[in-house]
Write an enzyme that holds these catalytic residues in place. Structure first.
Site, PDB file in Angstrom:
ATOM      1  N   HIS A 153      -4.694  19.800   8.766  1.00  0.00           N
ATOM      2  CA  HIS A 153      -5.897  20.007   7.964  1.00  0.00           C
ATOM      3  C   HIS A 153      -5.418  20.786   6.748  1.00  0.00           C
ATOM      4  CE1 HIS A 153     -10.198  21.730   7.618  1.00  0.00           C
ATOM      5  NE2 HIS A 153      -9.486  22.411   6.734  1.00  0.00           N
ATOM      6  N   GLY A 201     -19.768  20.140   9.430  1.00  0.00           N
ATOM      7  CA  GLY A 201     -19.476  19.128  10.451  1.00  0.00           C
ATOM      8  C   GLY A 201     -20.670  18.318  10.894  1.00  0.00           C
ATOM      9  N   ASP A 249     -13.620  12.941  13.145  1.00  0.00           N
ATOM     10  CA  ASP A 249     -13.885  14.370  12.985  1.00  0.00           C
ATOM     11  C   ASP A 249     -15.248  14.723  13.571  1.00  0.00           C
ATOM     12  OD1 ASP A 249     -13.594  17.006  12.335  1.00  0.00           O
ATOM     13  OD2 ASP A 249     -13.794  16.742  10.168  1.00  0.00           O
ATOM     14  N   HIS A 306     -13.695  16.910  18.120  1.00  0.00           N
ATOM     15  CA  HIS A 306     -13.937  18.293  18.556  1.00  0.00           C
ATOM     16  C   HIS A 306     -14.812  18.256  19.802  1.00  0.00           C
ATOM     17  CE1 HIS A 306     -12.245  20.207  14.920  1.00  0.00           C
ATOM     18  NE2 HIS A 306     -12.706  19.120  14.309  1.00  0.00           N
TER      19      HIS A 306
END
Length: 421
Positions: A175, A319, A300, A58
């Site tokens: 996902h 996260g 991730d 990300h």
């Protein structure tokens, strides 16, 4: 041209004392004692590995630049030894139509320090209502579609997406999360351990039920499918069974799910989606990777601001950041301490296999004619993970203060040094 000399080079699963001659396009020669009047990198004491590949990152930009930018995220990737990354599409505007994606690609070309491949959304605005124009997007060279951050909510839409992906030789990267299983405020794995701490849990079925649905659709459509961040034993078993049927499927597992469990959760920096699950689940993930039920490792990498992560557990975002800690953590735990894996196995899961699965030709191995993407690592260097040393804007990690080995010293992308310690 440049020359790496005096290093231990991982070639064909073994470390060999070799020199590497390369230019910006490819590896030109690999031999003992190459003597040429070119710029030389002295790799004495270092191990030379193919650059790592991460298919799940990300970068946050555009739309969430307060968390991370393309520049800082790819610098973090380089610091971690990653030379190729795939950036997830939950940015703003969503990369769900050609004009937006063209601008996105130009921004990546301008700011990225490593090879960066953007995903496009499966559905417009990741809303699970309308499948994007995969034909037009595929013509831009993007062959990977994901609604990462949310699951595609209905079987009807997912089947339509799989059919379109198959028509355009593209891959669905999913996902899987069925929100019917997740109550508001749920933030950790559903277990007695987390319940005692007063946290609301997320059951494994939240992930595995939708994965099983998707795999049934893959069998119907015969499409290409990859499952993100597998976290529970039921999902490992479902992927194993799908592969035994000959389906074109794969699955990734993250560093944190390989190393941590529900009992380790202390607060917001241990909150991720999917959550850290039980010891039994963690062992199933490790064994699944070793058996081939799971295919490779991804990160991730999910940066957030300190303000966001300082909120109460049920209100802070999911996260952690992980690009800069992945290799040393796994090398230290599984290669050095447990002696469960070899260095070559770890590099297969961090470089060769993700490159092969995602169609990156001439990437993931040190071989004549392959890309000149390398990472130089000091396998004997012991150090303490310190968020003050991060290139990422995010410092949300549960691994701060961990003592590790395997420090990245230099990262080379397309023949050029992009990060050096």
């Amino acid at each position: 041209m440049r020359l790496i000399k005096n290093g231990q080079v991982l070639i064909n699963h073994t470390l060999q004392s070799m020199d590497i001659l390369f230019d910006e396009d490819q590896i030109l020669d690999i031999q003992e004692n190459i003597e040429m009047d070119v710029e030389t990198i002295d790799a004495t004491g270092y191990t030379v590995l193919p650059g790592f590949v991460d298919v799940h990152v990300h970068l946050r930009e555009p739309g969430h630049e307060q968390k991370e930018t393309i520049k800082t995220g790819t610098k973090a990737a380089a610091h971690g030894g990653f030379t190729s990354i795939f950036c997830m599409p939950n940015v703003l505007p969503f990369p769900d139509e050609v004009d937006v994606i063209k601008q996105y690609i130009e921004k990546i070309k301008k700011d990225s320090l490593v090879h960066t491949y953007p995903y496009a959304c499966i559905t417009k605005k990741e809303a699970s209502k309308e499948v994007v124009d995969m034909k037009s997007i595929s013509e831009l060279g993007i062959h990977w579609f994901s609604d990462d951050g949310v699951g595609v909510s209905t079987a009807k839409i997912m089947k339509e997406a799989m059919i379109k992906a198959k028509e355009n030789h593209a891959m669905i990267v999913a996902h899987t999360e069925d929100m019917a299983y997740r109550k508001p405020g749920a933030c950790v794995h559903e277990s007695e351990i987390t319940a005692k701490k007063g946290w609301l849990g997320i059951p494994s079925a939240c992930e595995s039920a939708q994965l099983i649905r998707d795999l049934q659709l893959v069998q119907e459509v015969q499409s290409s499918y990859h499952a993100c961040h597998i976290s529970c034993k039921e999902s490992v078993e479902a992927l194993k069974e799908a592969k035994e049927k000959g389906l074109n499927v794969s699955g990734e597992v993250t560093v944190h799910h390989l190393l941590l469990e529900d009992k380790d959760v202390q607060g917001p920096n241990w909150k991720m989606n999917p959550p850290l699950r039980s010891h039994e689940d963690r062992m199933a993930l490790i064994e699944g990777l070793e058996s081939g039920a799971l295919d490779f490792i991804a990160n991730d990498h999910a940066p957030h601001t300190k303000e966001e992560k300082n909120r109460p557990m049920e209100k802070c975002p999911f996260g952690i950041v992980s690009l800069e800690t992945c290799f040393p953590l796994l090398y230290t735990q599984f290669v050095l301490r447990e002696k469960r894996w070899t260095l070559a196995q770890l590099v297969e899961w961090m470089s060769t296999k993700p490159a092969n699965r995602f169609g990156l030709k001439n990437t993931g191995r040190i071989e004549k004619g392959f890309a000149s993407d390398f990472v130089l690592v000091d396998l004997n260097q012991k150090y303490v993970i310190d968020t003050n040393d991060f290139e990422s804007m995010g410092v949300n990690t549960p691994f701060n203060g961990w003592e590790v080995y395997g420090q990245v010293k230099e990262t080379i992308v397309s023949g050029k040094t992009v990060w050096k310690g």
